[in-house]
Motif scaffolding. Structure first.
Motif, mmCIF file in Angstrom:
data_model
loop_
_atom_site.group_PDB
_atom_site.id
_atom_site.type_symbol
_atom_site.label_atom_id
_atom_site.label_comp_id
_atom_site.label_asym_id
_atom_site.label_seq_id
_atom_site.Cartn_x
_atom_site.Cartn_y
_atom_site.Cartn_z
ATOM 1 N N VAL A 190 0.861 -1.173 0.000
ATOM 2 C CA VAL A 190 0.000 0.000 0.000
ATOM 3 C C VAL A 190 0.902 1.229 0.000
ATOM 4 C CG1 VAL A 190 -1.819 1.252 1.195
ATOM 5 C CG2 VAL A 190 -1.746 -1.251 1.313
ATOM 6 N N PHE A 191 0.718 2.074 -1.009
ATOM 7 C CA PHE A 191 1.455 3.329 -1.096
ATOM 8 C C PHE A 191 0.505 4.417 -0.619
ATOM 9 C CE2 PHE A 191 3.075 0.371 -4.198
ATOM 10 C CZ PHE A 191 4.449 0.460 -4.044
ATOM 11 N N CYS A 192 0.872 5.061 0.479
ATOM 12 C CA CYS A 192 -0.061 5.993 1.106
ATOM 13 C C CYS A 192 0.675 7.217 1.628
ATOM 14 C CB CYS A 192 -0.820 5.307 2.240
ATOM 15 S SG CYS A 192 0.224 4.704 3.588
ATOM 16 N N ALA A 193 -0.091 8.266 1.901
ATOM 17 C CA ALA A 193 0.472 9.449 2.536
ATOM 18 C C ALA A 193 0.836 9.113 3.981
ATOM 19 C CB ALA A 193 -0.539 10.594 2.490
ATOM 20 N N PRO A 194 1.822 9.823 4.547
ATOM 21 C CA PRO A 194 2.237 9.501 5.918
ATOM 22 C C PRO A 194 1.097 9.480 6.921
ATOM 23 C CG PRO A 194 3.842 10.957 4.901
ATOM 24 C CD PRO A 194 2.689 10.850 3.931
ATOM 25 N N ASP A 195 0.130 10.390 6.793
ATOM 26 C CA ASP A 195 -0.968 10.420 7.769
ATOM 27 C C ASP A 195 -2.001 9.319 7.535
ATOM 28 O OD1 ASP A 195 -2.158 11.371 5.477
ATOM 29 O OD2 ASP A 195 -2.908 13.236 6.368
ATOM 30 N N GLN A 196 -1.829 8.514 6.472
ATOM 31 C CA GLN A 196 -2.726 7.386 6.207
ATOM 32 C C GLN A 196 -2.138 6.052 6.662
ATOM 33 O OE1 GLN A 196 -2.892 7.925 1.934
ATOM 34 N NE2 GLN A 196 -4.897 8.935 2.030
ATOM 35 N N ALA A 197 -0.870 6.047 7.057
ATOM 36 C CA ALA A 197 -0.160 4.784 7.286
ATOM 37 C C ALA A 197 -0.786 3.959 8.402
ATOM 38 C CB ALA A 197 1.316 5.052 7.581
ATOM 39 N N ALA A 198 -1.131 4.579 9.526
ATOM 40 C CA ALA A 198 -1.692 3.825 10.645
ATOM 41 C C ALA A 198 -3.007 3.160 10.257
ATOM 42 C CB ALA A 198 -1.883 4.733 11.856
ATOM 43 N N ALA A 199 -3.866 3.880 9.543
ATOM 44 C CA ALA A 199 -5.149 3.314 9.123
ATOM 45 C C ALA A 199 -4.938 2.148 8.168
ATOM 46 C CB ALA A 199 -6.008 4.393 8.466
ATOM 47 N N GLU A 200 -3.935 2.239 7.289
ATOM 48 C CA GLU A 200 -3.687 1.158 6.341
ATOM 49 C C GLU A 200 -3.094 -0.072 7.034
ATOM 50 O OE1 GLU A 200 -4.648 0.877 3.203
ATOM 51 O OE2 GLU A 200 -5.673 2.789 3.507
#
Length: 433
Positions: A190-200
């Protein structure tokens, strides 16, 4: 045989497997229950039972650590692959396919060559260039991300693949399906923004826990695998601290007790390992979630606006070989109906019912059931039922069933389900309703 670059422990740091006796009742040596446990462990050893059931085999001409799948094993494997593929699709993953080879430069860029070369096969020279059998899928997925311009609106981008990878394991540690040189890995990034990492990370754990429940897998414990000493691990304490903070936050929010173990992380970052235990109490890693800031930087990954994505590695069921070995032992060959190599066996009482039985078999196959015929010339009805004792549904066809066009459904536990239409039976044998 689990996700991405830390799927197997390095030869430079072999950690004795932890026993999970605490989760197995009655394990006192000398006790009656212990003797039964030992007998069950021997009977359900996947190396014995897997060959007896026609799941897999090996041949010295192919090589140690390179098992091949027999028809029953190929059926189990395909059922698992289809289930995980659909589970991922329903949760926003796009599926890709990538080569099992890559140039040496690819793994120099990813960091594998510096930190993981001991576990890789040596390069092959072709046309003046060096190619390597890949030890993981993450470098290929990083290039797939990089192949297009990305915007923050594209994130999170979830990519998954069931792909082959290869580890140069020493002969002494190879065995059955649990330790192999050729691995089919259920991998995803999963390639995500830093603020999305915990949710992913949390969403990946949702997938893992759902799949384990569907497969009948019991978790032994959660492990937070951390950096160890030495050149095996990328030397960037701040990067490690950021990744560890995310994983700890997710575990805390989900209320998951865990152990922390230095030296078990991937070379580029920490990971949550979901540990399983076999009937003997031997522990291994099946599924994993990792947070990676290292490879996005190495591959210069970005998105419009100047941001750099975080790469969340996750494997829902790990390596298919290790997974099937565990399923054989957990279920003793009596797989759930959706997973069974043969889901239904058609049993005519006598030769007179054979034409009706063959017609029923055709309807079973057309409905999507994995079914076969056990005709009367193979023995008495009781003998044929015993020979197919691991098949979930045994469809008995006698004169009454010929007249009704249905079959009397006998369950493998001896119970009776009555006369069930083929379409209903097929619906019961699917992991998704």
């Amino acid at each position: 045989m689990v996700a991405s670059c830390s799927a197997l422990p390095s030869r430079r740091r072999r950690t004795p497997s932890r026993r999970a006796d605490s989760m197995l009742p009655g394990r006192t040596p000398g006790s009656w229950s212990f003797a039964l446990s030992q007998e069950r462990m021997i009977m359900n050893d996947h190396r014995r039972l897997g060959r007896e059931l026609g799941i897999f085999d090996t041949d010295p001409l192919i090589g140690a650590g390179l098992p091949y799948w027999l028809p029953a094993g190929a059926a189990v494997r395909k059922a698992v692959e289809d289930y995980v593929h659909e589970l991922e699709r329903r949760n926003g993953y796009q599926h890709v396919n990538s080569p099992v080879l890559g140039k040496r430069e690819l793994y120099e860029r990813s960091g594998h060559w510096d930190h993981y070369a001991d576990d890789m096969f040596p390069p092959m020279e072709v046309g003046g260039e060096e190619f390597v059998l890949r030890p993981s899928l993450c470098p290929h997925h990083a290039l797939i991300y990089r192949a297009r311009q990305r915007s923050h609106r594209d994130l999170p981008l979830r990519v998954a693949e069931l792909g082959g990878m290869y580890r140069s394991e020493l002969s002494g540690v190879l065995g059955g399906l649990t330790r192999v040189r050729g691995i089919q890995l259920n991998d995803g990034h999963v390639f995500c923004a830093p603020d999305q990492a915990a949710a992913e990370v949390s969403a990946a754990l949702d997938l893992i826990e759902a799949a384990h429940a569907q497969l009948g897998i019991r978790t032994a414990r959660y492990r937070l695998s951390l950096r160890g000493e030495g050149a095996k691990f990328v030397d960037d304490p701040a990067m490690w601290a950021r990744s560890e903070a995310i994983l700890r936050e997710v575990l805390k929010e989900r209320g998951r007790d865990h152990d922390e173990e230095p030296g078990e992380g991937a070379f580029y970052g920490p990971k949550i390992d979901i540990q399983i235990a076999d009937p003997a109490g031997r522990e291994s890693t099946l599924s994993t979630v990792q947070v990676d800031y290292f490879q996005p930087e190495r591959f210069d990954l970005g998105y419009a606006g100047g941001g750099r994505p975080v790469m969340v590695h996750r494997s829902v069921v790990g390596g298919i070989e290790r997974l099937v070995a565990h399923l054989i032992e957990v279920h003793g060959g009596a797989f759930p109906a959706w997973l069974a190599p043969v889901q239904a066996v058609v049993l005519p009482l006598s030769d007179s019912e054979r034409p009706a039985a063959e017609d029923l078999l055709r309807r079973c196959l057309a409905a999507g059931l994995r079914a076969e015929l056990a005709p009367a010339d193979r023995g008495s009805l009781g003998a044929r039922i015993r020979a197919h004792r691991l098949v979930p549904y045994q469809l008995v066809v006698g004169p009454r069933e010929v007249a009704s066009g249905l079959a009397s459904v006998r369950l493998r536990d001896g119970g009776q389900a009555g006369e069930v239409p083929v379409e209903q039976l097929a619906a019961r044998s699917r992991p998704f309703v």
